[in-house]
Design a protein around this motif. Structure first.
Motif, short mmCIF file in Angstrom:
data_model
loop_
_atom_site.label_atom_id
_atom_site.label_comp_id
_atom_site.label_asym_id
_atom_site.label_seq_id
_atom_site.Cartn_x
_atom_site.Cartn_y
_atom_site.Cartn_z
N ALA B 7 0.82 -1.11 0.04
CA ALA B 7 -0.04 0.02 0.01
C ALA B 7 0.84 1.13 -0.10
CB ALA B 7 -0.87 -0.09 1.17
N GLY B 8 0.77 2.00 -1.08
CA GLY B 8 1.89 3.20 -1.37
C GLY B 8 2.82 2.82 -2.12
N SER B 9 3.12 3.49 -3.24
CA SER B 9 4.46 3.23 -3.95
C SER B 9 5.13 4.66 -4.29
CB SER B 9 4.11 2.46 -5.33
OG SER B 9 2.96 3.25 -6.06
N GLY B 10 5.13 5.41 -3.37
CA GLY B 10 5.71 6.64 -3.72
C GLY B 10 7.29 6.52 -4.02
N GLU B 30 2.42 -13.29 -5.69
CA GLU B 30 1.85 -12.15 -6.71
C GLU B 30 1.77 -10.87 -5.92
OE1 GLU B 30 -2.82 -11.34 -8.48
OE2 GLU B 30 -2.35 -11.28 -6.34
N ILE B 31 2.32 -9.65 -6.41
CA ILE B 31 2.29 -8.56 -5.64
C ILE B 31 1.49 -7.42 -6.44
CG2 ILE B 31 4.10 -6.96 -5.17
CD1 ILE B 31 5.26 -9.59 -4.97
N THR B 32 0.50 -7.30 -5.25
CA THR B 32 -0.45 -5.93 -5.71
C THR B 32 -0.04 -4.76 -5.31
OG1 THR B 32 -2.37 -7.66 -5.21
CG2 THR B 32 -2.84 -5.11 -5.33
N ILE B 33 0.20 -3.66 -6.14
CA ILE B 33 0.63 -2.30 -5.78
C ILE B 33 -0.48 -1.59 -5.76
CG2 ILE B 33 2.58 -0.64 -6.64
CD1 ILE B 33 4.08 -3.00 -7.73
N ASP B 35 -2.09 2.30 -5.00
CA ASP B 35 -1.54 3.56 -4.88
C ASP B 35 -2.68 4.34 -5.66
OD1 ASP B 35 1.22 5.04 -3.96
OD2 ASP B 35 0.20 6.37 -5.63
N ILE B 36 -2.53 5.63 -5.14
CA ILE B 36 -3.58 6.89 -5.77
C ILE B 36 -3.23 6.93 -7.16
CG2 ILE B 36 -4.91 8.89 -5.51
CD1 ILE B 36 -3.29 9.55 -2.83
N HIS B 37 -1.89 6.85 -7.26
CA HIS B 37 -1.26 6.74 -8.93
C HIS B 37 -0.58 5.55 -9.14
CE1 HIS B 37 -1.88 11.03 -8.69
NE2 HIS B 37 -1.15 11.30 -7.46
N PRO B 38 -1.48 4.55 -9.44
CA PRO B 38 -0.82 3.13 -9.59
C PRO B 38 0.05 2.87 -10.45
CG PRO B 38 -3.38 3.24 -10.32
CD PRO B 38 -2.84 4.73 -9.82
N GLY B 39 0.40 3.59 -11.53
CA GLY B 39 1.12 3.18 -12.67
C GLY B 39 0.55 1.84 -13.52
N SER B 40 1.58 1.32 -14.29
CA SER B 40 0.96 0.20 -15.15
C SER B 40 1.88 -1.02 -14.75
CB SER B 40 1.12 0.66 -16.48
OG SER B 40 1.92 1.27 -16.99
N SER B 41 1.41 -2.10 -14.70
CA SER B 41 2.16 -3.44 -14.38
C SER B 41 3.23 -3.53 -15.76
CB SER B 41 1.40 -4.39 -14.41
OG SER B 41 0.14 -4.23 -13.57
N VAL B 42 4.23 -3.97 -15.47
CA VAL B 42 5.30 -4.65 -16.20
C VAL B 42 5.63 -6.02 -16.08
CG1 VAL B 42 6.26 -2.23 -16.71
CG2 VAL B 42 7.38 -3.72 -14.85
N HIS B 43 5.25 -6.62 -15.05
CA HIS B 43 5.85 -7.86 -14.43
C HIS B 43 4.54 -9.06 -14.38
CE1 HIS B 43 7.18 -11.03 -11.92
NE2 HIS B 43 8.71 -10.70 -12.45
N PRO B 44 4.58 -10.15 -14.89
CA PRO B 44 3.43 -11.05 -14.83
C PRO B 44 2.79 -11.21 -13.54
CG PRO B 44 5.36 -12.17 -15.25
CD PRO B 44 5.81 -10.90 -15.65
N ARG B 45 3.89 -11.08 -12.33
CA ARG B 45 3.29 -11.39 -11.28
C ARG B 45 3.07 -9.80 -10.39
NH1 ARG B 45 4.06 -16.17 -8.82
NH2 ARG B 45 3.86 -17.68 -10.39
N ARG B 47 0.54 -6.73 -9.86
CA ARG B 47 -1.01 -6.23 -10.18
C ARG B 47 -1.14 -4.83 -9.67
NH1 ARG B 47 -5.01 -6.94 -5.93
NH2 ARG B 47 -7.03 -6.46 -6.70
N ARG B 48 -1.40 -3.95 -10.54
CA ARG B 48 -1.52 -2.45 -10.06
C ARG B 48 -2.85 -2.02 -9.83
NH1 ARG B 48 3.48 0.74 -9.59
NH2 ARG B 48 5.07 -0.43 -10.24
N ILE B 49 -3.46 -1.44 -8.61
CA ILE B 49 -4.65 -1.11 -8.66
C ILE B 49 -4.74 0.44 -8.06
CG2 ILE B 49 -5.66 -3.37 -8.09
CD1 ILE B 49 -5.52 -2.54 -5.06
#
Lengths: 441, 441
Positions: B7-10, B30-33, B35-45, B47-49
């Motif tokens: 939670a939080g990816s500053g 599996e990594i759920t990232i 954030d208010i500004h989640p960005g986009s996933s680059v890795h199969p594992r 998950r950006r929300i």
């Protein structure tokens, strides 16, 4: 019969209670004095009750029973009392500063036809009223005001001064210890000025009050908000300040610099005994040698000079154990001061106020100074209790007589309030002396 | 598969995310990232929300989905996340100081078999672990520890220094501006020491770190609570401090003395334009003449000296209008500093840590010094992000591998945590250099 609920009857209440009871029969009042330590009634129109402000049921019941509520409780309780007052359409009166919570009740109070009258003591209170009387008079004459400065102090009459601080507590000691911790704001020669706490006591202004001598003044809280309240938009200098006796501020600043006025953390009682000497050591830079010498070096003050004299007199080098479990530095300082700065039974206090207004009229620069000195009778019948209590009592009477008819959140800056209150204060020998002089730039 | 909720990816998250993704396939994560500004996933594992921590439903849903929650959110949000973790029996990991709210969850966490692991970054984090490794080793040898001092700084590598402060932001600017506002507490030669904020930066200690030179150190927050946490009861000196480059503290103290780090009130945008020059004027005593001269007089500093040089470089005499509606002095200072102290893309930062432990063994006084220097690669891959993120990532792995099995509220002072974490940190070139010397009194 009208019912007045007085919530809180601490040491500031004596003069107010006296005034209310003195008027009770003629005005046909019943006075309910509600406090944790209610005391016993001595007057037929006096009702004393054990009162717990956190008991919502009791609060609302007593509010319903009243026509007017006066709160001398700690300021944090005012807004919950005021909310009940609006609910039951009762007027509400305090000597405290308008808080954000109270300000937020303005619309509801106006819609309900309820008056929430605040800042109705000495400072704030008499200062607003007497200032507005001067300001309105100058404006009526056609004068343009450039500068407004006003100072008030709760001090000791010269005949009762017996310590080098020339100060004793005549008001809530906690407020004295924590005074000024918010950054002070004022307007000085057209410049916004912010003074942080750690510089507040460093450079007091010296002010002469005619007939009684010199005082120190330091800026008190946020003066800027009174520019609008006093109708002084575009004024160049706007300062409300606090009076102390000369030499007080620099000595008090020692406690600020040490950190002894800090109320944000608690010193815990450790295995070792804590004395004022060990506490002082904790706030001084590391070092060895006699504490007095270390303190005077830290301060850059002569070990036999007037500042060290004041500190020695307070017994801050005392090595006796302080009895407490945990307390903030500010609370431990207060404990010490309450012992040393207590009023003796026969001590007389003195409240001193001065307004200085500079203005231009018919192309000429003028200065008006208006000063008030009130001396107490003894440690119970203090000038402080009188100058805080009487304005409250008089306002209570005027409200119940329907002579003050405004609604909403107010401070006593309007004529409807200040004219009759000042008039009656004069009959109680609370009267200002005005002086007028030309100003040469 | 195990699920990690971050939670939080500053800006502090880069190294942690890199570590987690690098290990995701092998560890079957599996990594759920979130954030208010989640960005986009680059890795199969990965998950950006889009994540809103004030959305209780989303918080609890994502917590339920996870096996471990890592929070890089502002510290005030940790306790609500931790409460959810206890409810759903998920482990919880942060780099923040243990707050009162988190501490209060200890019993509930232990009863639920949940670990709430805090202070798992650099400082606090690596400092605790490396200190405990030294302390436990000395105790095992039979040494008795008298003095513990530890300093950490998030600084700039010498090759990237291009301003007279030798400082840039590598971490939350707001925290840098507000640093130290609570009174610092430490133990110095068997004396409790309290240092109020307005004296914190006045007398920094000069400390030599072998191989890289001199630093200033000032006391950081409450060192006393770590006496017990480190098992150092009856120690004579206990100090945790912060490193800055020589000359920084006295220059920073100018902002403290002026009142520019005050976050307790808001300056309102008035009709007149407000610039850093007018703001400076508001915090200086009344006066006329050039601002630079008035400031140097106020400070008692040479107008061409190193302190005034730093202030001039920051452009505090700038008369351009600041664009804001209302902001605290601290927020306006931060605004200025963020412009001047920004890392350039190719800048390298440097984190520096040093522990100094004095102890007696076999009747001989010894001193052990242990130092860590980590240099960043660029403005994204900073030493700061690496030294904060890696301990978190390694702890996450050890928790999910069931190698850390303690429950309740912890900081990494126990062997079960610090031994394997320090071991893996060394593989990432986060390694201390120890030095041992005899002490002659």
């Amino acid at each position: 019969m009208k019912h007045i609920l007085l919530a809180g009857s601490g040491r500031s209440a004596a003069a107010l209670i006296h005034y209310l009871l003195e008027n009770a029969l003629q005005e046909d009042w019943e006075i309910t004095i509600a406090d944790i330590h209610p005391g016993s009634s001595v007057h037929p129109r006096e009702r004393r009750i054990l009162f717990d402000v956190t008991d919502e049921f009791q609060c609302s019941r007593e509010t319903q029973r009243a026509d007017l509520v006066i709160s001398l409780l700690p300021a944090s309780f005012h807004s919950r009392m005021a909310v009940d007052c609006i609910r039951y359409k009762k007027h509400f009166l305090t000597a405290s500063y308008v808080s954000e919570e109270i300000r937020a009740l303005d619309t509801a109070a106006r819609e309900g036809g309820v008056l929430l009258l605040n800042e109705m003591g000495l400072d704030p209170g008499i200062d607003h009223m007497s200032a507005m009387a001067m300001i309105d008079a100058i404006k009526t004459e056609g004068g343009k005001i450039h500068s407004f400065k006003s100072y008030t102090g709760g001090l000791i009459a010269p005949e009762s001064v017996d310590n080098p601080w020339e100060y004793k507590f005549t008001w809530n000691p906690r407020n004295v210890v924590l005074a000024g911790q918010a950054t002070a704001h004022y307007m000085g020669s057209n410049q916004l000025k912010y003074v942080p706490y750690h510089r507040l006591f460093k450079n007091p202004e010296l002010i002469h009050v005619e007939g009684i001598g010199l005082f120190e003044g330091y800026p008190n809280r946020d003066s800027l908000q009174y520019i609008q309240a006093y109708g002084l938009e575009n004024i160049e200098t706007m300062l409300r300040g606090t009076f102390r006796m000369p030499g007080y501020c620099k000595a008090w600043d020692v406690f600020v610099q040490l950190g002894w006025t800090d109320d944000s953390f608690k010193i815990k009682k450790s295995d070792e005994k804590i004395s004022y000497a060990t506490m002082l050591n904790s706030f001084l830079p590391e070092g060895t040698g006699p504490l007095e010498l270390r303190l005077s070096n830290f301060l850059g003050e002569d070990i036999d000079g007037p500042i060290m004299e004041k500190l020695k007199w307070l017994d801050i080098f005392n090595e006796e154990e302080i009895l407490f479990t945990e307390a903030s530095p500010a609370a431990l300082l207060q404990l010490l001061l309450e012992r040393k700065w207590a009023l003796k039974a026969t001590d007389k206090d003195r409240t001193v106020m001065q307004h200085q207004i500079e203005y231009t009229i018919n192309g000429k620069k003028q200065k008006k100074t208006s000063s008030l000195t009130v001396t107490g009778s003894d440690a119970v019948n203090t000038a402080m209790a009188k100058t805080v209590g009487l304005p409250l009592g008089i306002a209570a009477k005027l409200i119940l007589q329907n002579k003050i008819r405004v609604c909403g959140v107010h401070i006593p800056t309007i004529k409807e309030i200040y004219v009759p209150v000042l008039e009656e204060l004069e009959k109680h020998e609370i009267a200002f002396i005005e002086k007028e002089e030309d100003v040469t730039d």
